[in-house]
Design a protein around this motif. Structure first.
Motif, PDB file in Angstrom:
ATOM      1  N   ASP A 127       5.852 -21.463 -55.683  1.00 37.62           N
ATOM      2  CA  ASP A 127       6.983 -21.222 -54.802  1.00 37.62           C
ATOM      3  C   ASP A 127       7.907 -20.164 -55.424  1.00 37.62           C
ATOM      4  O   ASP A 127       8.513 -20.403 -56.467  1.00 37.62           O
ATOM      5  N   PRO A 128       8.041 -18.981 -54.794  1.00 35.82           N
ATOM      6  CA  PRO A 128       8.886 -17.934 -55.371  1.00 35.82           C
ATOM      7  C   PRO A 128      10.351 -18.336 -55.476  1.00 35.82           C
ATOM      8  O   PRO A 128      11.046 -17.952 -56.408  1.00 35.82           O
ATOM      9  N   GLU A 129      10.857 -19.127 -54.520  1.00 37.45           N
ATOM     10  CA  GLU A 129      12.248 -19.564 -54.594  1.00 37.45           C
ATOM     11  C   GLU A 129      12.461 -20.504 -55.771  1.00 37.45           C
ATOM     12  O   GLU A 129      13.481 -20.440 -56.446  1.00 37.45           O
ATOM     13  N   ARG A 130      11.478 -21.351 -56.035  1.00 43.18           N
ATOM     14  CA  ARG A 130      11.578 -22.257 -57.192  1.00 43.18           C
ATOM     15  C   ARG A 130      11.581 -21.456 -58.489  1.00 43.18           C
ATOM     16  O   ARG A 130      12.234 -21.828 -59.452  1.00 43.18           O
ATOM     17  N   TRP A 133      15.104 -20.374 -59.199  1.00 40.00           N
ATOM     18  CA  TRP A 133      15.900 -21.479 -59.732  1.00 40.00           C
ATOM     19  C   TRP A 133      15.496 -21.793 -61.176  1.00 40.00           C
ATOM     20  O   TRP A 133      16.355 -22.075 -62.017  1.00 40.00           O
ATOM     21  N   ASN A 134      14.193 -21.732 -61.483  1.00 40.90           N
ATOM     22  CA  ASN A 134      13.732 -21.967 -62.868  1.00 40.90           C
ATOM     23  C   ASN A 134      14.312 -20.920 -63.815  1.00 40.90           C
ATOM     24  O   ASN A 134      14.702 -21.236 -64.932  1.00 40.90           O
ATOM     25  N   ALA A 135      14.374 -19.668 -63.342  1.00 37.01           N
ATOM     26  CA  ALA A 135      14.937 -18.603 -64.169  1.00 37.01           C
ATOM     27  C   ALA A 135      16.416 -18.849 -64.425  1.00 37.01           C
ATOM     28  O   ALA A 135      16.908 -18.676 -65.543  1.00 37.01           O
ATOM     29  N   LEU A 136      17.139 -19.280 -63.394  1.00 36.39           N
ATOM     30  CA  LEU A 136      18.560 -19.577 -63.571  1.00 36.39           C
ATOM     31  C   LEU A 136      18.770 -20.740 -64.539  1.00 36.39           C
ATOM     32  O   LEU A 136      19.677 -20.713 -65.370  1.00 36.39           O
ATOM     33  N   GLU A 137      17.926 -21.766 -64.434  1.00 39.94           N
ATOM     34  CA  GLU A 137      18.033 -22.916 -65.333  1.00 39.94           C
ATOM     35  C   GLU A 137      17.777 -22.516 -66.781  1.00 39.94           C
ATOM     36  O   GLU A 137      18.360 -23.083 -67.704  1.00 39.94           O
ATOM     37  N   GLY A 139      18.583 -19.702 -67.985  1.00 34.70           N
ATOM     38  CA  GLY A 139      19.640 -18.772 -68.378  1.00 34.70           C
ATOM     39  C   GLY A 139      19.241 -17.324 -68.192  1.00 34.70           C
ATOM     40  O   GLY A 139      19.938 -16.422 -68.654  1.00 34.70           O
ATOM     41  N   ASP A 140      18.109 -17.082 -67.526  1.00 31.67           N
ATOM     42  CA  ASP A 140      17.655 -15.718 -67.271  1.00 31.67           C
ATOM     43  C   ASP A 140      18.291 -15.194 -65.990  1.00 31.67           C
ATOM     44  O   ASP A 140      18.668 -15.952 -65.103  1.00 31.67           O
ATOM     45  N   ASP A 141      18.376 -13.878 -65.898  1.00 31.38           N
ATOM     46  CA  ASP A 141      18.856 -13.238 -64.683  1.00 31.38           C
ATOM     47  C   ASP A 141      17.637 -12.932 -63.807  1.00 31.38           C
ATOM     48  O   ASP A 141      16.864 -12.018 -64.122  1.00 31.38           O
ATOM     49  N   PRO A 142      17.434 -13.663 -62.713  1.00 29.86           N
ATOM     50  CA  PRO A 142      16.246 -13.430 -61.891  1.00 29.86           C
ATOM     51  C   PRO A 142      16.252 -12.116 -61.153  1.00 29.86           C
ATOM     52  O   PRO A 142      15.229 -11.668 -60.653  1.00 29.86           O
TER      53      PRO A 142
END
Length: 146
Positions: A127-130, A133-137, A139-142
């Motif tokens: 899932d690209p949207e997930r 969210w994983n990148a944000l969790e 601490g990465d800038d998606p």
């Protein structure tokens, strides 16, 4: 599977060391030269089964099964004492059983290092949207596309 192959290696190795023809001073390795290589194949198959996975483990199971059949044919056709032939046939049956077990259950057996991931490995989802969210969790800038 490991116990079957260890027992098979012991049986085949033991049969190669027995005296099969006292008159000519021949042991099992002289009468059936493939006994020692088959015993070593059994031991190598243990390491290979642990290291391999998927279709390669199934191919190993087929090769082990065929090696067991070959050992049985050689043991049945060899002239020697019932003890030596019996050990060869028992070892061959164990090799065939181990090969069949690898073919049938090999995919379900654990693989060496199968429970580990490389440090810093990023978990991917379908899932690209997930993924965002994983990148944000993490601490990465998606939105950073470098």
């Amino acid at each position: 599977m490991v116990a079957l192959l260890v027992a098979a290696a012991a049986a085949l190795g033991g049969a190669s060391g027995l005296t099969w023809d006292a008159a000519d001073d021949l042991d099992g390795g002289d009468v059936v030269p493939a006994l020692v290589p088959l015993a070593l194949l059994c031991l190598a198959a243990i390491a290979a089964a642990v290291a391999l996975g998927g279709w390669a483990r199934g191919a190993l199971g087929g090769a082990v099964l065929l090696a067991g059949v070959a050992a049985g044919v050689q043991g049945a056709g060899a002239d020697g004492p019932p003890t030596g032939r019996g050990l060869v046939l028992a070892g061959a049956a164990l090799v065939v059983a181990a090969g069949a077990l690898l073919l049938v259950r090999g995919a379900a057996m654990p693989k060496l290092g199968g429970g580990y991931r490389a440090p810093g490995a990023v978990e991917r989802t379908a899932d690209p949207e997930r993924e965002l969210w994983n990148a944000l969790e993490r601490g990465d800038d998606p939105t950073d596309r470098d």
